[in-house]
Design an enzyme around this catalytic site. Sequence first.
Site, PDB file in Angstrom:
ATOM      1  N   CYS A  96       0.703  -1.719  -4.659  1.00 39.89           N
ATOM      2  CA  CYS A  96      -0.652  -1.227  -4.367  1.00 39.89           C
ATOM      3  C   CYS A  96      -1.547  -2.349  -3.836  1.00 39.89           C
ATOM      4  CB  CYS A  96      -1.234  -0.617  -5.644  1.00 39.89           C
ATOM      5  SG  CYS A  96      -2.984  -0.194  -5.555  1.00 39.89           S
ATOM      6  N   CYS A  99      -4.987  -2.674  -5.489  1.00 44.02           N
ATOM      7  CA  CYS A  99      -4.833  -3.209  -6.850  1.00 44.02           C
ATOM      8  C   CYS A  99      -4.784  -4.735  -6.813  1.00 44.02           C
ATOM      9  CB  CYS A  99      -3.545  -2.691  -7.490  1.00 44.02           C
ATOM     10  SG  CYS A  99      -3.483  -0.912  -7.705  1.00 44.02           S
TER      11      CYS A  99
END
Length: 106
Positions: free
Chosen positions: A30, A33
Amino acid sequence: MTIKVTDADFDKEVLKSDIPVLVDFWAEWCGPCKAIGPMLEELSSDLDGKVKIAKLNIDENQNTTIKFGVRSIPTMILFKGGEAVDIKVGAGTPKADMAKWLQSHA
């Protein structure tokens, strides 16, 4: 410094913590993230002793991820007194706003 939590130690590290805990639900793949990682590290230092910041890898800890209904990442859930009290989804929150949000629960 942020800490890593797992399904196995989630109760001890998060739900039984005597201070609020922000759990960052994330994954290696991600991009957003990873982008907020440095901000969370800084906030962890800035708020040391007031708020604990923990990271939970959703790929490795699916039980906790499912239990709290995490469907997209990054999702950050703030726990206080063993309860989920607030949630933020996405990586668009500036550091100053995130700090104010966390301090409002500390």
